[in-house]
Design an enzyme around this catalytic site. Structure first.
Site, mmCIF file in Angstrom:
data_model
loop_
_atom_site.group_PDB
_atom_site.id
_atom_site.type_symbol
_atom_site.label_atom_id
_atom_site.label_comp_id
_atom_site.label_asym_id
_atom_site.label_seq_id
_atom_site.Cartn_x
_atom_site.Cartn_y
_atom_site.Cartn_z
ATOM 1 N N ASP A 4 94.798 48.521 58.924
ATOM 2 C CA ASP A 4 93.926 47.370 58.659
ATOM 3 C C ASP A 4 94.441 46.480 57.537
ATOM 4 O OD1 ASP A 4 92.202 48.310 60.623
ATOM 5 O OD2 ASP A 4 91.064 49.520 59.192
ATOM 6 N N LYS A 36 97.809 43.148 59.880
ATOM 7 C CA LYS A 36 99.033 43.033 60.693
ATOM 8 C C LYS A 36 98.853 41.985 61.788
ATOM 9 C CE LYS A 36 98.575 47.412 61.650
ATOM 10 N NZ LYS A 36 97.519 47.821 60.714
ATOM 11 N N GLY A 58 92.599 47.830 65.786
ATOM 12 C CA GLY A 58 91.778 46.630 65.902
ATOM 13 C C GLY A 58 92.453 45.558 65.073
ATOM 14 N N HIS A 59 93.077 44.599 65.740
ATOM 15 C CA HIS A 59 93.842 43.572 65.033
ATOM 16 C C HIS A 59 93.121 42.236 65.152
ATOM 17 C CE1 HIS A 59 97.800 46.065 65.461
ATOM 18 N NE2 HIS A 59 96.827 46.711 64.849
ATOM 19 N N GLN A 89 98.060 50.890 63.221
ATOM 20 C CA GLN A 89 97.783 51.875 62.168
ATOM 21 C C GLN A 89 98.658 51.575 60.934
ATOM 22 O OE1 GLN A 89 98.193 53.353 65.665
ATOM 23 N NE2 GLN A 89 96.116 52.625 65.634
HETATM 24 P P1 GDP Z 1 95.081 44.952 61.174
HETATM 25 O O1 GDP Z 1 94.491 46.126 61.880
HETATM 26 O O2 GDP Z 1 96.183 45.337 60.239
HETATM 27 O O3 GDP Z 1 95.490 43.836 62.089
HETATM 28 O O4 GDP Z 1 93.904 44.388 60.245
HETATM 29 P P2 GDP Z 1 92.357 44.161 60.664
HETATM 30 O O5 GDP Z 1 92.267 42.970 61.521
HETATM 31 O O6 GDP Z 1 91.749 45.425 61.145
HETATM 32 O O7 GDP Z 1 91.708 43.927 59.237
HETATM 33 C C1 GDP Z 1 92.124 42.903 58.405
HETATM 34 C C2 GDP Z 1 90.930 41.988 58.121
HETATM 35 O O8 GDP Z 1 91.248 41.136 57.047
HETATM 36 C C3 GDP Z 1 90.577 41.076 59.269
HETATM 37 O O9 GDP Z 1 89.201 40.837 59.260
HETATM 38 C C4 GDP Z 1 91.348 39.793 58.945
HETATM 39 O O10 GDP Z 1 90.765 38.631 59.515
HETATM 40 C C5 GDP Z 1 91.231 39.773 57.459
HETATM 41 N N1 GDP Z 1 92.345 39.139 56.722
HETATM 42 C C6 GDP Z 1 93.676 39.192 56.977
HETATM 43 N N2 GDP Z 1 94.367 38.572 56.000
HETATM 44 C C7 GDP Z 1 93.455 38.130 55.104
HETATM 45 C C8 GDP Z 1 93.551 37.456 53.853
HETATM 46 O O11 GDP Z 1 94.627 37.138 53.345
HETATM 47 N N3 GDP Z 1 92.363 37.195 53.207
HETATM 48 C C9 GDP Z 1 91.146 37.545 53.722
HETATM 49 N N4 GDP Z 1 90.057 37.271 53.017
HETATM 50 N N5 GDP Z 1 91.035 38.188 54.896
HETATM 51 C C10 GDP Z 1 92.161 38.482 55.560
HETATM 52 P P1 IMO Z 2 94.911 49.307 62.911
HETATM 53 O O1 IMO Z 2 96.052 49.102 63.876
HETATM 54 C C1 IMO Z 2 92.739 52.060 60.326
HETATM 55 C C2 IMO Z 2 92.422 56.222 61.678
HETATM 56 C C3 IMO Z 2 91.042 56.722 62.058
HETATM 57 C C4 IMO Z 2 91.171 58.171 61.632
HETATM 58 C C5 IMO Z 2 92.604 58.506 62.016
HETATM 59 C C6 IMO Z 2 92.748 59.199 63.352
HETATM 60 O O2 IMO Z 2 93.734 48.449 63.183
HETATM 61 O O3 IMO Z 2 95.397 49.240 61.504
HETATM 62 P P2 IMO Z 2 92.584 58.314 65.863
HETATM 63 O O4 IMO Z 2 91.426 57.711 66.611
HETATM 64 O O5 IMO Z 2 93.786 57.471 65.799
HETATM 65 O O6 IMO Z 2 92.895 59.716 66.324
HETATM 66 O O7 IMO Z 2 92.012 58.500 64.340
HETATM 67 O O8 IMO Z 2 93.306 57.271 62.056
HETATM 68 N N1 IMO Z 2 92.867 54.992 62.382
HETATM 69 C C7 IMO Z 2 92.916 53.788 61.820
HETATM 70 N N2 IMO Z 2 92.539 53.371 60.596
HETATM 71 N N3 IMO Z 2 93.310 51.196 61.181
HETATM 72 C C8 IMO Z 2 93.725 51.598 62.410
HETATM 73 O O9 IMO Z 2 94.413 50.798 63.237
HETATM 74 C C9 IMO Z 2 93.490 52.944 62.789
HETATM 75 N N4 IMO Z 2 93.747 53.658 63.893
HETATM 76 C C10 IMO Z 2 93.370 54.920 63.634
HETATM 77 O O10 IMO Z 2 90.037 56.046 61.344
HETATM 78 O O11 IMO Z 2 91.078 58.275 60.237
HETATM 79 MG MG MG Z 3 92.631 47.057 62.157
#
Ligand code: GDP
Ligand code: IMO
Ligand code: MG
Length: 426
Positions: A13, A16, A40-41, A223
């Protein structure tokens, strides 16, 4: 440089999806190499927000070929819903290809994920319950069913029946739950097959040809480093390889074909699920970061645990993935925190540790050692040039670079595609 790997350098999270979407504006191919819909991206562009779980985050760029590589585990029902969502919002998915070798997630994988977590009780991992671990277990056990099998009706029915019969024994005899009907599963999945057929290909060839032709290719990690099955905080990890090494196996390329490895980090640290987290903040500052940064899981909605930036972790990611630069997201979230802290090492038994320990028991005993840095006031979401950032924000970035031993190439000041600052790499 033509080929860039983008991986998470913390616990996932890190943002990416946003970085991939930005870089995809100049890329011809975007490839996912591992994980599944546990990811979840989030991508925000032109005032619209998209939450992508399986589709590569380059999909918003109509000129980009998006590949779901052989190392990804695919829940076809989830994928089709995602494609319908995108199509319904006017985004074409004609440029998507799925590798024929990718393994498939079945209802019994989801059930087993849930039952095994329940059986672990207090020692649960905190998985996303999407069936990821059980699907990779079948792959390693050599009983998995792949996309190429789904394309062959008779073979598929035979395999599903055999696997479901075996899984039902586990579900019923070990977990005391009700087994699943193999015929229902086969029927449901064969309907998916017809819709997915046009996307299925040997993507290793497409990728090889694209790289040979000098096309710009992005590898989208899911991840993060500390969730890596080998290098992460085992057993509180996922079942794939989110580090840069996973890219080669998960897409069918060789290491000599990668030019750059970019690690994505947040300006602080978060984690969902269980396991030790040395810099976790269980106080009002942690709550402030969670609220301001909207730190709730994209996939499960769970509140993310929040803590200070841990340079020991990011240094570990630099070393284990050979990172050539990092992108620091969410620096805007830290505005108005008067004193910031960067963890520069751990204290254990009176000794200073500066390398991330392999043993979880050891990690649980580690007390973070902090360097304190003055914060800055105000909203920096509108800043677009590095030199226009507040001095203290630049100082914070500089210290991250110095302590982690890596250059920062991008700084995120908001979730939008345009809320990104490109910084010259030193
Ligand atoms: P990912 O799994 O690595 O793609 O990240 P996620 O989408 O799960 O979580 C990142 C969250 O931070 C999302 O809600 C993005 O919209 C948000 N985000 C990404 N970059 C920034 C930033 O520079 N500032 C803020 N405030 N939010 C950001
Ligand atoms: P993105 O790509 C954050 C975590 C789960 C749990 C562990 C194992 O959005 O960064 P799983 O369902 O994979 O067997 O769970 O890994 N986990 C993540 N945490 N971001 C993710 O993906 C994750 N994908 C799995 O919360 O701790
Ligand atoms: Mg994510």
């Amino acid at each position: 440089m033509a080929t860039k790997v983008v991986i998470g350098a913390q616990w996932g999270d890190e943002g990416k999806g946003k970085i991939i979407d930005i870089l995809a504006q100049q890329a011809e191919v975007v490839v996912r190499s591992q994980g599944g819909n546990n990811a979840g991206h989030t991508v925000e562009a032109d005032g619209e927000q998209y939450k992508l779980h399986l589709t590569p985050s380059g999909i918003l760029n109509p000129n980009t070929l998006c590949i779901i590589g052989n190392g990804v585990v695919i829940d076809p029902g989830v994928l089709l819903k995602e494609l319908d969502m995108l199509n319904g919002r006017g985004i074409s998915t004609d440029n998507l290809k799925i590798d024929a070798r990718a393994h498939i997630i079945f209802p019994y994988h989801r059930a087993l994920d849930e039952f095994s977590e329940k059986a672990r009780g207090k020692g649960d991992i905190g998985t996303t319950k999407k069936g990821i671990g059980p699907a990779y277990m079948d792959k390693a056990e050599r009983s998995g069913i792949r996309m190429c099998d789904l394309m062959n009706k008779a073979l598929f029915i035979e395999k599903v029946k055999a696997n479901a019969a075996f899984k039902n024994q586990i579900i019923e005899k070990i977990y005391g739950e009700t087994g699943l009907n193999a015929e229902d599963i086969a029927e449901e999945y064969l309907a998916y097959a017809e819709r997915l057929r046009k996307y299925v290909a040997d993507t290793t060839i497409l990728l090889y040809e694209a790289i040979k032709a000098g096309k710009k290719v992005l590898f989208e990690g899911a991840q993060g480093t500390l969730l890596d099955l080998d290098l992460g905080t085992y057993p509180y990890v996922t079942s794939s390889h989110p580090t840069s090494g996973g890219v080669c196996i998960g897409t069918g390329i060789g290491p000599t074909m990668i030019d750059e490895c970019i690690g994505v980090v947040k300006a602080y640290t978060t984690r969902v699920g269980k396991g030790p987290f040395p810099t976790e903040l269980l106080d009002a500052v942690g709550d402030q970061i969670r609220d301001k940064g909207n730190e709730y899981g994209t996939t499960t909605g769970r509140p993310r645990r929040c803590g200070w930036f841990d340079a020991v972790i990011v240094k570990y990611a630099v070393r284990t993935s050979g990172l050539t630069s990092i992108a620091v997201n969410k620096i805007d979230t830290l505005g108005d925190v008067p004193k910031l802290k960067i963890c520069v090492g751990y204290k254990k038994d009176g000794e200073l540790i500066t390398e991330f320990p392999p043993s979880l028991e050891e990690l649980a005993q580690c007390e973070p050692v902090y360097e304190e840095i003055d914060g800055w006031a105000g909203n920096i979401g509108g800043v677009r040039k590095y030199e226009d950032l507040p001095e203290n924000a630049k100082n914070y970035i500089r210290r991250i670079e110095e302590i982690c031993g890596v250059s920062v190439g991008m700084v995120g000041v908001g979730p939008g595609r345009d809320q990104n600052i490109t910084k010259p790499i030193k």
